[in-house]
Design an enzyme around this catalytic site. Structure first.
Site, PDB file in Angstrom:
ATOM      1  CB  ILE A  21      -4.069  -1.966   6.531  1.00  0.00           C
ATOM      2  CG1 ILE A  21      -2.645  -1.424   6.647  1.00  0.00           C
ATOM      3  CG2 ILE A  21      -4.054  -3.477   6.716  1.00  0.00           C
ATOM      4  CD1 ILE A  21      -2.004  -1.685   8.021  1.00  0.00           C
TER       5      ILE A  21
ATOM      6  CD  GLU B  31       4.344  -0.709  13.464  1.00  0.00           C
ATOM      7  OE1 GLU B  31       4.993  -1.470  12.723  1.00  0.00           O
ATOM      8  OE2 GLU B  31       3.804  -1.072  14.505  1.00  0.00           O
TER       9      GLU B  31
ATOM     10  CD  GLN C 173       1.437   3.991   5.688  1.00  0.00           C
ATOM     11  OE1 GLN C 173       1.597   3.441   6.757  1.00  0.00           O
ATOM     12  NE2 GLN C 173       0.248   4.247   5.195  1.00  0.00           N
TER      13      GLN C 173
ATOM     14  CB  VAL D  20       7.496   3.828   5.674  1.00  0.00           C
ATOM     15  CG1 VAL D  20       8.825   3.927   4.968  1.00  0.00           C
ATOM     16  CG2 VAL D  20       6.399   3.417   4.698  1.00  0.00           C
TER      17      VAL D  20
ATOM     18  CG  ASN E 216       4.461   5.237  -4.511  1.00  0.00           C
ATOM     19  OD1 ASN E 216       4.607   6.449  -4.354  1.00  0.00           O
ATOM     20  ND2 ASN E 216       3.506   4.730  -5.270  1.00  0.00           N
ATOM     21  N   PRO E 217       7.549   7.029  -3.109  1.00  0.00           N
ATOM     22  CG  PRO E 217       9.124   8.417  -4.126  1.00  0.00           C
ATOM     23  CD  PRO E 217       8.285   7.193  -4.361  1.00  0.00           C
TER      24      PRO E 217
ATOM     25  CB  ILE F 208      11.302   5.218  -0.453  1.00  0.00           C
ATOM     26  CG1 ILE F 208      11.957   5.568   0.901  1.00  0.00           C
ATOM     27  CG2 ILE F 208       9.850   5.690  -0.493  1.00  0.00           C
ATOM     28  CD1 ILE F 208      11.377   4.869   2.114  1.00  0.00           C
TER      29      ILE F 208
ATOM     30  CB  ALA G 277       6.812  -2.592   1.859  1.00  0.00           C
TER      31      ALA G 277
ATOM     32  CE  LYS H 203      17.249  -0.483   7.020  1.00  0.00           C
ATOM     33  NZ  LYS H 203      18.010   0.597   7.700  1.00  0.00           N
TER      34      LYS H 203
HETATM   35 MO1  MOS Z   1       0.780  -2.316  13.689  1.00  0.00          MO
HETATM   36  S1  MOS Z   1       0.467  -2.014  15.711  1.00  0.00           S
HETATM   37  O1  MOS Z   1       1.877  -3.611  13.730  1.00  0.00           O
HETATM   38  O2  MOS Z   1      -0.672  -2.528  12.938  1.00  0.00           O
END
Ligand code: MOS
Length: 734
Positions: free
Chosen positions: A462, A701, A634, A699, A627-628, A625, A506, A697
């Protein structure tokens, strides 16, 4: 022993699709030129509530080049017959009713975009208007428990008792406004029917969900629908759902028997593609003199549509972020005459953290304790809501490292006591946390005789860098250089992966890609050890490793051969395999979160009320991470989104007409470069071996959560004005 190979995971690798993007070769969903392509333009209601009295398209239809104008008069039934599980909240031209401003009431198809636009302007629509109520504040008497949230009221311990005994109390109400996602690329669809098969190029965060929804809408099996999304110019949640335009574009293509492109204008996106709903949140914090939390009550009420409930759960974060024995949370919605709200980057947590983290700041002043110190006093060593240990938590390190880089120890606690460049200066902070998800995903792999590998996974990029990080993961797993790997995504003919949301791509797709690489290695090992001509003949699988584009003995670098040579001798043209991956049962034993600490410096002009964010320091603990470089993008994007939330963004509706008054980017203000200082961010070591083999984990949001309260708290520290309703515009300061 052989020395360890150079690995790419963890390195700031440039985007593998970067050259496609900067040279214009990356094709977005409105850039597919198909033979006989026709162009669609939407017609949206100009009233907020009522009925269409007359939809007169005669003049528009006389325009040369107009192919078809579809409205409720001629759309036909969608779906063609009652379909189980079909969500009819999209208002697919089935009747003349209007439920909100800018609801889609028609679609014009023409030979060119320009003709379609002109024709749309010639359609005469008259209405029977009904009074609309868009104000949540004026509809509070209608507040109710949402229909589909059983834990809308949740209590642990006894809040009331804790509050009656507490020495310190903060009680305040916070407002976050409606906001709109504003991705750089508005929604776009190109639809093509071939017989009863539908192909759709769609700017979506969820190709499989889009496929399923379209199949239901047209009453055809999902296998007859193919959805393709190769590139997106952002989504932020508005492209998680399939909206009206997508279905109508496919309908138009079927009616006209031509491929049809529908590219939404910016203005179009302000009607019927969702937004973050307004919230009113009331927080009560009860604490001991020493700042220890004894009770939290958090009530969050959000605006929702009149036809479908949507919950913006701001309260969740209050049940976990701090150690507290007595917590009561209540979520309610207020139906008003607006479109359906939807998820927007960190839904729930972003507005929720504004309320909780501002209230914590207020408590810090009440207690006379430094805001970071107050967080440490209430540091949650486990997740109090689930009563589970964290899979890992490095929030303490986030506070420490961010504070050090910021120079927090020089902060003078008294509001208005610090100055910069003749202006009032304030330092504020807040924390953020976001859940980690890993769902089931599948990937496919094809190794060719030339030693090149193609990997397929029906996930989405995205704009976040999925192509790049998946290529890195495959490169390490297979010991292949990046230029030997082609990673493909965004096509429902590929193995299935879930939507790209909840920051999960990821970890979710990454582990599927990792798994399919391991599956390919296992099959290659099998071929080699059973082949007398292979130098690896007879070896046990554990005695071989992937290295230099081939398999080698673990401790003898001369003993081995390339994948290409193993494959060639096998007589196969290619080695093809598939694998799936999902979180194990162990996941349920832990609470899984990313964490962040945000420290903001603002200046406030005491005469003009102008607020500037002058410094911003963030520390983020989000597992491994990959790719830093792309991960930092992000985080920066999240912080900028947070600056917008704090200072500039608000979707405004006129209470008389119910209409949106700032339905474009000239009037709806997202931050521009001048609003954004240099962002100083750092990833904190956060080793989490429980969550998944890659330790990832996510990144997307976590970064926005806590940004708005950090800025609001800095504004208070600068000038002593506690602004509890966002955005903090200058009129609220002077
Ligand atoms: Mo996000 S609100 O899960 O694209």
């Amino acid at each position: 022993m052989i020395e360890k190979q150079q690995t790419l995971v963890g390195k700031p690798v440039d985007r593998v699709d970067g050259h496609l993007k900067v040279t214009g070769q990356a094709k977005y969903s409105a850039e597919y030129f198909l033979p006989k392509l026709a162009y669609a333009v939407l017609i949206q209601s100009t009233i907020t509530k009522g009925k269409i009295r007359n939809f007169d398209s005669r003049e528009a239809e006389r325009l040369k080049g107009v192919i078809k104008i579809i409205s409720y008069k001629n759309a036909g039934a969608i779906p063609p017959k009652p379909t189980k599980g079909f969500d009819d909240s999209l208002h697919l031209l089935q009747n003349p009713e209007i439920h909100y401003d800018r609801q889609i009431i028609g679609i014009v198809v023409a030979e060119t975009y320009e003709i379609a636009s002109e024709a749309a302007s010639l359609v005469r629509v008259s209405y029977d208007k009904e009074p609309a109520q868009v104000s949540m504040d004026k509809s509070m008497s209608k507040a109710k428990a949402p229909s589909d949230k059983s834990d809308w009221r949740l209590e642990r311990g006894d809040f009331k008792k804790a509050a009656s005994e507490a020495e310190l109390k903060v009680h305040a109400t916070y407002i976050t406004p409606s906001e709109i996602h504003s991705p750089m690329e508005p929604h776009a669809t190109t639809a093509l029917w071939t017989g009863d098969k539908l192909e759709v190029w769609e700017s979506t965060q969820a190709i499989f969900n889009t496929r399923n929804k379209l199949a239901k809408a047209f009453g055809i099996p999902a296998r007859k629908v193919r959805v393709i999304a190769k590139f997106l110019g952002g989504g932020f949640g508005t492209k998680l759902s399939t909206w009206t335009g997508t279905v109508l574009c496919a309908l138009a293509a079927r009616v006209c028997q031509r491929p049809v492109r529908l590219a939404l204008s910016r203005q179009n996106t302000f009607g019927g593609t969702g937004f973050r709903p307004r919230t009113q949140q009331t927080l009560t914090l009860a604490a001991s003199k020493s700042g220890k939390l004894k009770g939290i009550k958090h009530e969050c009420i959000n605006e929702s549509s009149s036809f479908q409930d949507f919950v913006e759960d701001g309260t969740d974060i209050s049940t976990r972020l701090y150690a507290c024995p007595n917590v009561l949370t209540i979520s309610k919605i207020v139906p008003v005459d607006i479109g359906k709200p939807t998820w927007m980057r960190a839904p729930g947590e972003a507005p929720g953290a504004f309320a909780l983290e501002c209230a914590m700041d207020e408590l810090a002043y009440e207690a006379g304790i430094d805001p970071i110190e107050l967080r440490l006093i209430n540091y949650a060593e486990n997740d109090g809501r689930e009563n589970l240990p964290w899979s890992s938590k490095a929030l303490k390190a986030c506070y420490e490292q961010a504070a050090k880089r910021f120079g927090w120890e020089k902060r003078k606690p008294k509001p208005g006591s610090m100055k910069k460049d003749g202006l009032l200066m304030g330092w504020g902070m807040a924390s953020g946390m976001h859940p980690y998800y890993r769902l089931k995903a599948s990937a496919g792999l094809s190794l060719k005789q030339d030693g090149r590998v193609s990997i397929f996974c029906g996930t989405q990029d995205i704009g976040t860098g999925t192509y790049t990080i998946m290529s890195q993961i495959a490169s390490d797993a297979l010991a292949l250089p990046l230029d030997k790997i082609s990673f493909e995504l965004g096509d429902t003919t590929m193995p299935e992966a879930p939507l790209s949301g909840g920051s999960m791509t990821a970890a979710t797709a990454g582990n599927a890609v990792h798994a399919v690489c391991l599956e390919a290695l296992a099959q290659l090992k099998e071929l080699a050890v059973n082949d007398k001509r292979s130098p690896l003949f007879g070896l046990a699988a554990a005695d071989m490793i992937a290295r230099d584009e081939g398999l080698y003995h673990v401790s003898d670098s001369k003993k081995g051969e390339s994948y290409a040579s193993i494959l060639k001798r096998s007589g196969k043209k290619s080695l093809d395999c598939k694998a799936s991956s999902e979180g194990g049962a162990d996941l349920a034993k832990y609470s899984k979160y990313s964490f962040a600490a945000h420290l903001a410096e603002v200046t406030v002009d005491p005469e003009l009320g102008i607020i500037r964010v002058t410094r911003f320091v963030s520390a983020v603990a989000a597992g491994k991470i990959i790719n830093p470089k792309t991960a930092a993008s992000q985080i920066k994007g999240g912080i900028i989104y947070g600056i917008g939330m704090a200072l500039t963004e608000e979707l405004i509706r006129d209470e008389q007409s119910g209409r949106i008054v700032n339905a474009d980017l000239a009037e709806y203000h997202v931050p521009v470069h001048a609003d954004v200082p240099n962002l100083d961010l750092q990833f904190v070591d956060d080793e989490d071996n429980i969550i998944n083999p890659l330790g990832v984990k996510g990144v997307g949001e976590v970064a926005i959560i806590g940004v708005a309260p950090a800025i609001a708290n800095a504004v208070y520290h600068a000038c002593g004005k506690r602004v509890r309703d966002l955005p903090i515009t200058l009129d609220k300061i002077i």
